[in-house]
Scaffold this active site. Structure first.
Site, PDB file in Angstrom:
ATOM      1  N   PRO A  99       0.866  -1.294  -0.121  1.00 36.94           N
ATOM      2  CA  PRO A  99      -0.048   0.024  -0.148  1.00 36.94           C
ATOM      3  C   PRO A  99       0.919   1.283  -0.066  1.00 36.94           C
ATOM      4  O   PRO A  99       0.540   2.105   0.926  1.00 36.94           O
ATOM      5  CB  PRO A  99      -0.677  -0.233   1.297  1.00 36.94           C
ATOM      6  CG  PRO A  99       0.029  -0.802   2.168  1.00 36.94           C
ATOM      7  CD  PRO A  99       0.709  -1.683   1.367  1.00 36.94           C
ATOM      8  N   CYS A 100       1.384   1.770  -1.141  1.00 31.72           N
ATOM      9  CA  CYS A 100       2.230   2.775  -1.265  1.00 31.72           C
ATOM     10  C   CYS A 100       1.216   3.876  -1.358  1.00 31.72           C
ATOM     11  O   CYS A 100       1.647   4.987  -1.072  1.00 31.72           O
ATOM     12  CB  CYS A 100       3.175   2.830  -2.414  1.00 31.72           C
ATOM     13  SG  CYS A 100       2.573   2.371  -4.128  1.00 31.72           S
ATOM     14  N   HIS A 101       0.112   3.623  -1.599  1.00 35.09           N
ATOM     15  CA  HIS A 101      -0.907   4.885  -1.637  1.00 35.09           C
ATOM     16  C   HIS A 101      -1.046   5.329  -0.169  1.00 35.09           C
ATOM     17  O   HIS A 101      -1.927   6.484  -0.051  1.00 35.09           O
ATOM     18  CB  HIS A 101      -2.447   4.387  -2.219  1.00 35.09           C
ATOM     19  CG  HIS A 101      -2.855   3.089  -1.152  1.00 35.09           C
ATOM     20  ND1 HIS A 101      -2.458   1.983  -1.893  1.00 35.09           N
ATOM     21  CD2 HIS A 101      -3.836   3.154  -0.543  1.00 35.09           C
ATOM     22  CE1 HIS A 101      -3.214   0.916  -1.035  1.00 35.09           C
ATOM     23  NE2 HIS A 101      -3.915   1.675  -0.062  1.00 35.09           N
TER      24      HIS A 101
END
Length: 280
Positions: free
Chosen positions: A246-248
């Site tokens: 989850p780089c978001h």
């Protein structure tokens, strides 16, 4: 993705881009619907079906001030507690276990000549996906607008690997994360090529709870490299697995969402969608 679903997602994406550009004005339903060339009534229905909340509430979730407040209230409590304990389940809808295994030099020798990769195309709440796997786990997942361009990018990453279009169980386990089901999610295995530092950053991203955010600087501190924010940002930007890693959930310290390989509007859509599903 079915034709109507594509139309609906396009309208939602247009709305999110409009919200991203006009959130300081706090636009009302009529203004957002107008931007999508849809009546307020139909847009409200389409958006609520997609996000599970009203456009007005979603706007609150992704506004700059809300992001700042999230960081202020949670970064030093819930998120850091998750980092410290190594738990990734806090705030998630379901129990979830994602395991990263790094590729060995032999596995990636000569551009992946020792790898057999299965790939398939799938739909998600945030647009179409290309997902690929080796016998050990998911090696790539990306949102796309052009299926052939996406496939070409995958093949460029592993130029000498063998490829077969096939949906296998590893991919099905990964895609199940988008299903609105009370059943526990299956274990998801990732098989990734990366440096030791990149793998360390990607593993740290897994510890950010769904619905929560952190900053590049905070993430750098969490992995014991407080002066390496720029390097951390580069590693995040090279994440080969959309959504599952989850780089978001990493934003700028100012509260701005910052960049995203698959588009800033999609990043805001994911952030708002996750917060809507973990709201009290």
């Amino acid at each position: 993705m079915k034709v109507q679903e594509e139309i609906n997602f396009t309208k939602v994406a247009t709305a999110i881009e409009y919200i991203r550009s006009h959130f300081r004005e706090q636009p009302d339903l009529e203004a957002i619907a107008k931007a999508t060339h849809t009546s307020p009534y139909h847009f409200q229905r389409i958006f609520t079906d997609w996000a599970g909340i009203s456009p007005k509430k979603f706007l609150q979730y992704i506004s700059l001030e809300h992001a700042k407040q999230v960081l202020k209230n949670h970064q030093a409590s819930v998120a850091d507690a998750a980092f410290d304990t190594g738990l990734s389940g806090t705030g998630r809808l379901h129990d979830l276990f994602i395991n990263i295994e790094g590729m060995t030099p032999a596995e990636y020798k000569n551009g992946g000549s020792n790898l057999q990769i299965h790939y398939s195309f799938a739909a998600s709440p945030f647009g179409n996906l290309l997902v690929a796997s080796t016998s050990r786990g998911i090696c790539y997942m990306a949102f796309y607008e052009d299926a052939q361009a996406a496939l070409q990018e995958l093949k460029q990453r592993f130029p000498n690997a063998g490829f077969q279009e096939r949906l296998d169980q590893l991919q099905q386990n990964a895609l199940y994360i988008f299903q609105n089901s009370p059943a526990p999610l299956p274990e998801i295995k990732l098989h990734l090529k990366g440096t030791d530092f990149q793998l360390k950053v990607w593993e740290s991203l897994l510890k950010i709870p769904m619905g929560q955010l952190t900053t590049y600087g905070s993430l750098a501190a969490q992995i014991g490299s407080p002066k390496a924010s720029r390097a951390v940002g580069t590693a995040i930007g090279s994440n080969p697995v959309a959504y599952l890693i989850p780089c978001h959930r990493v934003i700028q310290s100012t509260g701005h969402t910052g960049g995203y390989m698959w588009g800033p509007s999609r990043k805001m859509a994911i952030i708002g969608w996750e917060q809507a599903r973990t709201k009290d």
